[in-house]
Design a protein around this motif. Structure first.
Motif, PDB file in Angstrom:
ATOM      1  N   UNK A   1       0.838  -1.190   0.000  1.00  0.00           N
ATOM      2  CA  UNK A   1       0.000   0.000   0.000  1.00  0.00           C
ATOM      3  C   UNK A   1       0.873   1.240   0.000  1.00  0.00           C
ATOM      4  N   UNK A   2       0.602   2.138  -0.932  1.00  0.00           N
ATOM      5  CA  UNK A   2       1.363   3.378  -1.036  1.00  0.00           C
ATOM      6  C   UNK A   2       0.591   4.535  -0.391  1.00  0.00           C
ATOM      7  N   UNK A   3       1.358   5.500   0.118  1.00  0.00           N
ATOM      8  CA  UNK A   3       0.731   6.649   0.784  1.00  0.00           C
ATOM      9  C   UNK A   3       0.145   7.633  -0.203  1.00  0.00           C
ATOM     10  N   UNK A   4       0.487   7.476  -1.477  1.00  0.00           N
ATOM     11  CA  UNK A   4      -0.015   8.371  -2.503  1.00  0.00           C
ATOM     12  C   UNK A   4       0.109   7.747  -3.875  1.00  0.00           C
ATOM     13  N   UNK A   5      -0.117   8.575  -4.872  1.00  0.00           N
ATOM     14  CA  UNK A   5      -0.040   8.071  -6.238  1.00  0.00           C
ATOM     15  C   UNK A   5       1.387   7.655  -6.570  1.00  0.00           C
ATOM     16  N   UNK A   6       1.521   6.559  -7.325  1.00  0.00           N
ATOM     17  CA  UNK A   6       2.834   6.083  -7.730  1.00  0.00           C
ATOM     18  C   UNK A   6       2.870   5.869  -9.238  1.00  0.00           C
ATOM     19  N   UNK A   7       4.050   5.835  -9.765  1.00  0.00           N
ATOM     20  CA  UNK A   7       4.246   5.477 -11.168  1.00  0.00           C
ATOM     21  C   UNK A   7       4.606   3.998 -11.238  1.00  0.00           C
ATOM     22  N   UNK A   8       5.685   3.636 -11.899  1.00  0.00           N
ATOM     23  CA  UNK A   8       6.036   2.218 -11.969  1.00  0.00           C
ATOM     24  C   UNK A   8       6.445   1.696 -10.597  1.00  0.00           C
ATOM     25  N   UNK A   9       6.154   0.413 -10.385  1.00  0.00           N
ATOM     26  CA  UNK A   9       6.481  -0.213  -9.111  1.00  0.00           C
ATOM     27  C   UNK A   9       7.086  -1.584  -9.359  1.00  0.00           C
ATOM     28  N   UNK A  10       7.731  -2.105  -8.326  1.00  0.00           N
ATOM     29  CA  UNK A  10       8.361  -3.404  -8.484  1.00  0.00           C
ATOM     30  C   UNK A  10       8.439  -4.155  -7.165  1.00  0.00           C
ATOM     31  N   UNK A  11       8.727  -5.433  -7.277  1.00  0.00           N
ATOM     32  CA  UNK A  11       8.989  -6.295  -6.129  1.00  0.00           C
ATOM     33  C   UNK A  11      10.416  -6.833  -6.234  1.00  0.00           C
ATOM     34  N   UNK A  12      11.111  -6.819  -5.124  1.00  0.00           N
ATOM     35  CA  UNK A  12      12.440  -7.394  -5.006  1.00  0.00           C
ATOM     36  C   UNK A  12      12.427  -8.325  -3.804  1.00  0.00           C
ATOM     37  N   UNK A  13      13.426  -9.185  -3.730  1.00  0.00           N
ATOM     38  CA  UNK A  13      13.527 -10.053  -2.557  1.00  0.00           C
ATOM     39  C   UNK A  13      14.986 -10.220  -2.175  1.00  0.00           C
ATOM     40  N   UNK A  14      15.190 -10.564  -0.914  1.00  0.00           N
ATOM     41  CA  UNK A  14      16.547 -10.794  -0.418  1.00  0.00           C
ATOM     42  C   UNK A  14      16.545 -11.981   0.512  1.00  0.00           C
ATOM     43  N   UNK A  15      17.327 -12.991   0.161  1.00  0.00           N
ATOM     44  CA  UNK A  15      17.485 -14.171   0.989  1.00  0.00           C
ATOM     45  C   UNK A  15      18.675 -13.957   1.911  1.00  0.00           C
ATOM     46  N   UNK A  16      18.723 -14.665   3.030  1.00  0.00           N
ATOM     47  CA  UNK A  16      19.841 -14.518   3.968  1.00  0.00           C
ATOM     48  C   UNK A  16      21.185 -14.760   3.276  1.00  0.00           C
ATOM     49  N   UNK A  17      22.095 -13.825   3.446  1.00  0.00           N
ATOM     50  CA  UNK A  17      23.423 -13.973   2.874  1.00  0.00           C
ATOM     51  C   UNK A  17      23.527 -13.697   1.387  1.00  0.00           C
ATOM     52  N   UNK A  18      22.429 -13.261   0.790  1.00  0.00           N
ATOM     53  CA  UNK A  18      22.431 -12.997  -0.649  1.00  0.00           C
ATOM     54  C   UNK A  18      22.057 -11.541  -0.923  1.00  0.00           C
ATOM     55  N   UNK A  19      22.364 -11.102  -2.128  1.00  0.00           N
ATOM     56  CA  UNK A  19      22.020  -9.744  -2.519  1.00  0.00           C
ATOM     57  C   UNK A  19      20.537  -9.645  -2.885  1.00  0.00           C
ATOM     58  N   UNK A  20      20.036  -8.428  -2.798  1.00  0.00           N
ATOM     59  CA  UNK A  20      18.658  -8.186  -3.198  1.00  0.00           C
ATOM     60  C   UNK A  20      18.518  -8.453  -4.698  1.00  0.00           C
ATOM     61  N   UNK A  21      17.445  -9.156  -5.099  1.00  0.00           N
ATOM     62  CA  UNK A  21      17.254  -9.474  -6.494  1.00  0.00           C
ATOM     63  C   UNK A  21      15.863  -9.078  -6.968  1.00  0.00           C
ATOM     64  N   UNK A  22      15.786  -8.760  -8.229  1.00  0.00           N
ATOM     65  CA  UNK A  22      14.543  -8.356  -8.860  1.00  0.00           C
ATOM     66  C   UNK A  22      13.597  -9.543  -8.981  1.00  0.00           C
ATOM     67  N   UNK A  23      12.326  -9.304  -8.691  1.00  0.00           N
ATOM     68  CA  UNK A  23      11.309 -10.330  -8.852  1.00  0.00           C
ATOM     69  C   UNK A  23      10.365  -9.975 -10.009  1.00  0.00           C
ATOM     70  N   UNK A  24       9.733  -8.796  -9.919  1.00  0.00           N
ATOM     71  CA  UNK A  24       8.758  -8.401 -10.934  1.00  0.00           C
ATOM     72  C   UNK A  24       8.561  -6.890 -10.879  1.00  0.00           C
ATOM     73  N   UNK A  25       8.092  -6.329 -11.976  1.00  0.00           N
ATOM     74  CA  UNK A  25       7.798  -4.896 -12.038  1.00  0.00           C
ATOM     75  C   UNK A  25       6.565  -4.681 -12.898  1.00  0.00           C
ATOM     76  N   UNK A  26       5.923  -3.535 -12.682  1.00  0.00           N
ATOM     77  CA  UNK A  26       4.709  -3.227 -13.416  1.00  0.00           C
ATOM     78  C   UNK A  26       4.684  -1.740 -13.738  1.00  0.00           C
ATOM     79  N   UNK A  27       4.190  -1.393 -14.910  1.00  0.00           N
ATOM     80  CA  UNK A  27       4.164   0.015 -15.299  1.00  0.00           C
ATOM     81  C   UNK A  27       3.038   0.752 -14.571  1.00  0.00           C
ATOM     82  N   UNK A  28       2.976   2.064 -14.753  1.00  0.00           N
ATOM     83  CA  UNK A  28       2.057   2.862 -13.955  1.00  0.00           C
ATOM     84  C   UNK A  28       0.601   2.569 -14.272  1.00  0.00           C
TER      85      UNK A  28
END
Length: 121
Positions: free
Chosen positions: A23-50
């Motif tokens: 949930x965003x506090x206001x209007x947003x443009x493109x958004x995405x999901x990332x994830x981070x596993x223990x001991x690993x770098x943050x990685x891209x999962x998915x993104x969506x346009x505005x």
């Protein structure tokens, strides 16, 4: 920048499903999901346009996840299906001041605090 709050994480067995919300506090443009596993770098999962008409996924998703958004509710979703233990991690939502999504975390300027997803064998 906007404030982002994720929810919906939890503990599930292999093959299970979860639906993450952001949930965003206001209007947003493109958004995405990332994830981070223990001991690993943050990685891209998915993104969506505005508009919610274009979506992008990392190859490991393999049709198991679906990103969507409801601009009227300032909310983005990530439906997780057929979960595997390797999907375990903290899932973050992010927003960027641009109409199209991106797989690069440095393109996003607003981040949520994350929600934990744990998949047991």
């Amino acid at each position: 920048q906007v404030q982002l709050v994720e929810s919906g994480g939890g503990l599930v067995q292999t093959g299970g499903s979860l639906r993450l919300s952001c949930v965003a506090s206001g209007r947003t443009y493109a958004m995405g999901w990332f994830r981070q596993a223990p001991g690993k770098e943050r990685e891209f999962v998915a993104a969506i346009d505005w508009q919610g008409s274009l979506s992008y996924y990392n190859d490991f998703v393999q049709g198991r996840f679906t990103i969507s958004r409801d601009n009227g509710a300032n909310t983005m979703y990530l439906q997780l299906r057929s979960l595997k233990p390797e999907d375990t991690g903290v899932y973050y939502c992010a927003a960027r001041p641009h109409p199209t999504g991106s797989s690069a975390h440095w393109d996003y300027d607003s981040w949520g605090q994350g929600t934990q997803v744990t998949v047991s064998p």
